[in-house]
Structures are given as structure tokens and as C-alpha cells.
Design a protein around this motif. Structure first.
Motif, PDB file in Angstrom:
ATOM      1  N   GLN A  62     -18.969  22.058   1.030  1.00  0.00           N
ATOM      2  CA  GLN A  62     -19.386  22.873   2.325  1.00  0.00           C
ATOM      3  C   GLN A  62     -18.731  23.688   2.903  1.00  0.00           C
ATOM      4  N   ALA A  64     -16.564  22.000   4.443  1.00  0.00           N
ATOM      5  CA  ALA A  64     -14.873  22.257   4.723  1.00  0.00           C
ATOM      6  C   ALA A  64     -14.871  23.629   3.792  1.00  0.00           C
ATOM      7  N   ALA A  65     -15.178  23.863   2.466  1.00  0.00           N
ATOM      8  CA  ALA A  65     -14.909  25.381   2.383  1.00  0.00           C
ATOM      9  C   ALA A  65     -15.269  26.475   2.827  1.00  0.00           C
ATOM     10  N   VAL A  66     -15.819  26.570   3.692  1.00  0.00           N
ATOM     11  CA  VAL A  66     -16.499  27.822   4.686  1.00  0.00           C
ATOM     12  C   VAL A  66     -15.410  28.030   5.786  1.00  0.00           C
ATOM     13  N   ALA A  67     -14.961  26.465   6.425  1.00  0.00           N
ATOM     14  CA  ALA A  67     -14.382  26.137   7.773  1.00  0.00           C
ATOM     15  C   ALA A  67     -12.971  26.379   7.178  1.00  0.00           C
ATOM     16  N   ARG A  68     -13.011  26.636   6.195  1.00  0.00           N
ATOM     17  CA  ARG A  68     -11.832  26.029   5.572  1.00  0.00           C
ATOM     18  C   ARG A  68     -10.154  25.555   5.551  1.00  0.00           C
ATOM     19  N   PHE A  69     -11.708  24.801   5.549  1.00  0.00           N
ATOM     20  CA  PHE A  69      -9.611  23.352   5.998  1.00  0.00           C
ATOM     21  C   PHE A  69      -9.382  23.037   4.938  1.00  0.00           C
ATOM     22  N   PRO A  70      -8.469  22.233   4.527  1.00  0.00           N
ATOM     23  CA  PRO A  70      -7.090  22.206   3.468  1.00  0.00           C
ATOM     24  C   PRO A  70      -7.977  20.289   2.471  1.00  0.00           C
ATOM     25  N   MET A  74     -10.929  18.170   3.754  1.00  0.00           N
ATOM     26  CA  MET A  74     -12.275  17.882   3.000  1.00  0.00           C
ATOM     27  C   MET A  74     -12.006  16.621   2.359  1.00  0.00           C
TER      28      MET A  74
END
Length: 99
Positions: A62, A64-70, A74
Motif C-alpha cells: 500500500q 509503495a503504491a501510494v508513493a508511486r514507487f517502481p 516495492m
């Protein structure tokens, strides 16, 4: 973002502490020492760790998805929960970056 960050921080610390207890408490007591009463004292550690690690995985995904990490980063967060100190290091780096 602060709620997601706080959840990740809490779960990273909990996962790190539980991993330390598992690697340096339960496993030596079970496999190195020949003391059944000591193993009975720490028998709860792998059970609690087993329930909390999937929650850590979900919070890492969650965050990593919100922070828009590759995807690679993640996966790094997820794998950080498998090593005793890695999730604590990941938590410190995230706090430094986002705070």
C-alpha cells in the motif's frame, strides 16, 4: 500520505522486532540449546510473526503504491521484512525521505 506512512512505519518496526526475536530468540532456543522449557517460553514468537508478516507485506504494498514507487522498490520493501534489521533500515530511509 501521512496515514499510510504511519502504518508502514509501525508495521516495519513491529516486523523488525519480531524478526529479531525469531532469528535470535526462538531459533537458537529451539535448534542450538537443549532446553525444552526455554522453547516453551518463546513458542509464541513464530506464531505472532507468522500473523504479522502478511500485514507488513500489505502495508508495504500500500505504501509503495501510494508513493508511486517502481515495482523493484516495492519488492525491496517486501523482502526487507525477511531480514532481521532490513525493515528497520527501510523504515528509517522512508522517514528521512518523506518527513
Amino acid at each position: 500520505m501521512s496515514g499510510v506512512l504511519m502504518r508502514f512505519r509501525v508495521m516495519a518496526i513491529i516486523a523488525g522486532v519480531m524478526s529479531l526475536l525469531l532469528w535470535f530468540g526462538y531459533m537458537p532456543a529451539k535448534y542450538l540449546l537443549d532446553n525444552p522449557s526455554l522453547v516453551d517460553l518463546v513458542r509464541w514468537v513464530p506464531i505472532v510473526h507468522g500473523y504479522l508478516y502478511p500485514i507488513y507485506i500489505l502495508t508495504a504494498i500500500q505504501f509503495a503504491a501510494v508513493a508511486r514507487f517502481p515495482l523493484k522498490r516495492m519488492i525491496g520493501f517486501i523482502l526487507a521484512g525477511t531480514l532481521p534489521v532490513a525493515s528497520l533500515i527501510a523504515e528509517r530511509r522512508v522517514v528521512k525521505q518523506f518527513s
